[in-house]
Design a protein around this motif. Structure first.
Motif, mmCIF file in Angstrom:
data_model
loop_
_atom_site.group_PDB
_atom_site.id
_atom_site.type_symbol
_atom_site.label_atom_id
_atom_site.label_comp_id
_atom_site.label_asym_id
_atom_site.label_seq_id
_atom_site.Cartn_x
_atom_site.Cartn_y
_atom_site.Cartn_z
ATOM 1 N N ASN B 31 0.827 -1.223 -0.107
ATOM 2 C CA ASN B 31 -0.031 0.018 0.208
ATOM 3 C C ASN B 31 0.879 1.377 -0.017
ATOM 4 O OD1 ASN B 31 -2.435 1.333 0.201
ATOM 5 N ND2 ASN B 31 -3.548 -0.285 1.176
ATOM 6 N N LEU B 32 0.232 2.485 -0.203
ATOM 7 C CA LEU B 32 0.907 3.621 -0.277
ATOM 8 C C LEU B 32 0.127 4.708 0.492
ATOM 9 C CD1 LEU B 32 3.062 4.847 -3.105
ATOM 10 C CD2 LEU B 32 1.221 6.540 -2.085
ATOM 11 N N GLN B 33 0.876 5.415 1.399
ATOM 12 C CA GLN B 33 0.101 6.750 1.778
ATOM 13 C C GLN B 33 0.783 8.026 1.646
ATOM 14 O OE1 GLN B 33 -0.604 4.785 6.013
ATOM 15 N NE2 GLN B 33 -1.749 6.564 6.091
ATOM 16 N N TRP B 34 0.030 9.077 1.477
ATOM 17 C CA TRP B 34 0.547 10.436 1.497
ATOM 18 C C TRP B 34 0.371 11.185 2.689
ATOM 19 C CZ3 TRP B 34 3.644 12.642 -1.963
ATOM 20 C CH2 TRP B 34 4.046 12.187 -3.365
ATOM 21 N N PHE B 35 1.333 11.755 3.303
ATOM 22 C CA PHE B 35 1.170 12.435 4.491
ATOM 23 C C PHE B 35 1.544 13.989 4.310
ATOM 24 C CE2 PHE B 35 0.480 9.227 7.606
ATOM 25 C CZ PHE B 35 1.115 8.044 6.981
ATOM 26 N N HIS B 36 1.104 14.965 5.137
ATOM 27 C CA HIS B 36 1.371 16.312 5.083
ATOM 28 C C HIS B 36 1.740 16.348 6.492
ATOM 29 C CE1 HIS B 36 0.106 20.835 5.547
ATOM 30 N NE2 HIS B 36 1.298 20.793 5.174
ATOM 31 N N GLN B 37 3.069 17.176 6.769
ATOM 32 C CA GLN B 37 3.513 17.300 7.868
ATOM 33 C C GLN B 37 3.428 18.693 8.081
ATOM 34 O OE1 GLN B 37 7.699 16.098 9.108
ATOM 35 N NE2 GLN B 37 6.720 15.441 11.032
ATOM 36 N N ASN B 38 2.808 19.292 9.160
ATOM 37 C CA ASN B 38 2.552 20.704 9.065
ATOM 38 C C ASN B 38 3.622 21.234 9.761
ATOM 39 O OD1 ASN B 38 2.018 20.377 11.945
ATOM 40 N ND2 ASN B 38 -0.154 20.259 11.644
ATOM 41 N N LEU B 43 1.913 14.815 11.631
ATOM 42 C CA LEU B 43 1.647 14.034 10.340
ATOM 43 C C LEU B 43 0.273 13.797 9.831
ATOM 44 C CD1 LEU B 43 4.577 11.591 10.269
ATOM 45 C CD2 LEU B 43 4.222 13.037 8.447
ATOM 46 N N ILE B 44 -0.199 14.288 9.000
ATOM 47 C CA ILE B 44 -1.672 14.210 8.693
ATOM 48 C C ILE B 44 -2.022 13.501 7.604
ATOM 49 C CG2 ILE B 44 -3.700 15.274 8.133
ATOM 50 C CD1 ILE B 44 -2.562 16.433 10.732
ATOM 51 N N ASN B 45 -2.739 12.273 7.802
ATOM 52 C CA ASN B 45 -2.986 11.441 6.564
ATOM 53 C C ASN B 45 -3.712 11.999 5.596
ATOM 54 O OD1 ASN B 45 -2.908 9.002 5.055
ATOM 55 N ND2 ASN B 45 -4.852 8.628 5.931
ATOM 56 N N LEU B 46 -3.160 12.109 4.289
ATOM 57 C CA LEU B 46 -3.911 12.647 3.297
ATOM 58 C C LEU B 46 -4.677 11.474 2.414
ATOM 59 C CD1 LEU B 46 -1.360 15.217 1.803
ATOM 60 C CD2 LEU B 46 -3.463 15.838 3.462
ATOM 61 N N PHE B 47 -3.968 10.483 2.012
ATOM 62 C CA PHE B 47 -4.518 9.647 1.263
ATOM 63 C C PHE B 47 -3.773 8.240 1.596
ATOM 64 C CE2 PHE B 47 -7.204 11.952 -1.671
ATOM 65 C CZ PHE B 47 -6.391 13.196 -2.061
ATOM 66 N N TYR B 48 -4.665 7.399 1.536
ATOM 67 C CA TYR B 48 -4.246 5.740 1.571
ATOM 68 C C TYR B 48 -4.578 5.198 0.277
ATOM 69 C CZ TYR B 48 -4.251 1.105 3.509
ATOM 70 O OH TYR B 48 -3.777 -0.247 3.949
ATOM 71 N N ILE B 49 -3.798 4.777 -0.681
ATOM 72 C CA ILE B 49 -4.132 4.666 -1.874
ATOM 73 C C ILE B 49 -3.108 3.634 -2.687
ATOM 74 C CG2 ILE B 49 -2.694 6.677 -2.661
ATOM 75 C CD1 ILE B 49 -4.634 7.087 -5.086
ATOM 76 N N PRO B 50 -3.499 2.338 -2.733
ATOM 77 C CA PRO B 50 -2.697 1.380 -3.260
ATOM 78 C C PRO B 50 -2.640 1.212 -4.712
ATOM 79 C CG PRO B 50 -4.967 0.620 -2.490
ATOM 80 C CD PRO B 50 -4.675 1.810 -2.004
ATOM 81 N N SER B 51 -3.704 1.817 -5.520
ATOM 82 C CA SER B 51 -3.758 1.953 -6.940
ATOM 83 C C SER B 51 -5.231 2.761 -7.381
ATOM 84 C CB SER B 51 -4.192 0.691 -7.352
ATOM 85 O OG SER B 51 -5.317 0.207 -7.058
ATOM 86 N N GLY B 52 -5.052 3.287 -8.282
ATOM 87 C CA GLY B 52 -6.215 4.213 -8.839
ATOM 88 C C GLY B 52 -6.085 5.700 -8.418
ATOM 89 N N THR B 53 -7.224 6.346 -8.699
ATOM 90 C CA THR B 53 -7.221 7.731 -8.165
ATOM 91 C C THR B 53 -8.301 8.101 -6.901
ATOM 92 O OG1 THR B 53 -6.650 8.377 -10.526
ATOM 93 C CG2 THR B 53 -7.719 10.027 -8.975
ATOM 94 N N LYS B 54 -7.853 8.974 -6.058
ATOM 95 C CA LYS B 54 -8.686 9.469 -5.222
ATOM 96 C C LYS B 54 -8.690 10.968 -5.071
ATOM 97 C CE LYS B 54 -8.602 5.493 -1.829
ATOM 98 N NZ LYS B 54 -8.323 5.101 -0.567
ATOM 99 N N GLN B 55 -9.832 11.599 -4.635
ATOM 100 C CA GLN B 55 -9.920 13.015 -4.587
ATOM 101 C C GLN B 55 -10.321 13.066 -3.316
ATOM 102 O OE1 GLN B 55 -11.197 14.928 -8.017
ATOM 103 N NE2 GLN B 55 -10.634 16.996 -7.175
#
Lengths: 113, 107
Positions: B31-38, B43-55
């Motif tokens: 799996n893959l996650q994108w985080f924003h560290q303010n 660390l704020i989780n933005l997306f948990y996205i193994p494949s495809g597209t999320k908005q």
């Protein structure tokens, strides 16, 4: 709880002092992780628990670092005889399952002087 | 172990601009996650996205697991978007982070 809670938020230790950092994960999360983040870098893995079992401690940098989670909920990361190179932010994360999304706490900023 | 590379390392935008951040990884991942560290270190989780597209609002992410990369899109950037964006991949039980992209959005 609603989120991952870490304490203390900041810790200043004199070189050679022992410290204990606490992590209270999201209720019901079986997986718990500790990470170390040096200034300007990404977090680095330290150790992983599933319930009370420590399944991976390969990231602990030395035998001065010890982590426990005796009842499968709250975890403590202990650093003995702190050194200046231990100065970093220590982050705790929990997850409902291996491979599920991770939620991070706010971290403990450790400064060793 | 698995390698995670992010680009660009630094990005400066004017408020209202769009941007794309890239994450390449060296091996198959669970799996893959994108985080924003303010700026306060959270660390704020933005997306948990193994494949495809999320908005999610002005943010979207696309992961192409077969080609081992993920993209994070930020549209109509705001000053509050400033901080470090991390990509992290799940391999086994471990989350491995890239070095991050430092984003500064100027008013």
């Amino acid at each position: 709880g609603a989120g991952v809670s870490q304490s203390p938020r900041y810790k200043v230790a004199k070189r050679g002092q022992d410290v204990a950092l606490r992590c209270d994960p999201i209720s019901g999360h079986v997986s718990l992780f500790w990470y170390q983040q040096a200034l300007g870098q990404g977090p680095e893995f330290l150790t992983y628990f599933q319930n009370e079992a420590q399944l991976d401690k390969s990231g602990l940098p030395s035998d001065r670092f010890f982590a426990e989670r005796p009842e499968g909920s709250v975890s403590t990361l202990k650093i003995q005889r702190t050194q200046q190179e231990d100065s970093a932010v220590y982050l705790c994360a929990s997850s409902s399952d291996v491979g599920a999304g991770y939620t991070f706490g706010s971290g403990t900023r450790l400064t060793v002087v | 172990g698995i390698q995670v590379e992010q680009s660009p390392p630094d990005l400066i935008l004017q408020e209202g601009a769009n941007s794309t951040l890239r994450c390449n990884f060296s091996d198959s991942v669970n799996n893959l996650q994108w985080f924003h560290q303010n700026p306060w270190g959270q660390l704020i989780n933005l997306f948990y996205i193994p494949s495809g597209t999320k908005q999610n609002g002005r943010l979207s992410a696309t992961t192409v697991a077969t080609e081992r990369y993920s993209l994070l899109y930020i549209s109509s950037s705001q000053t509050t978007d400033s901080g470090v964006y991390f990509c992290a991949v799940v391999s086994g039980s471990r989350l491995t982070f890239g070095e991050g992209t430092q984003l500064t959005v100027n008013p």
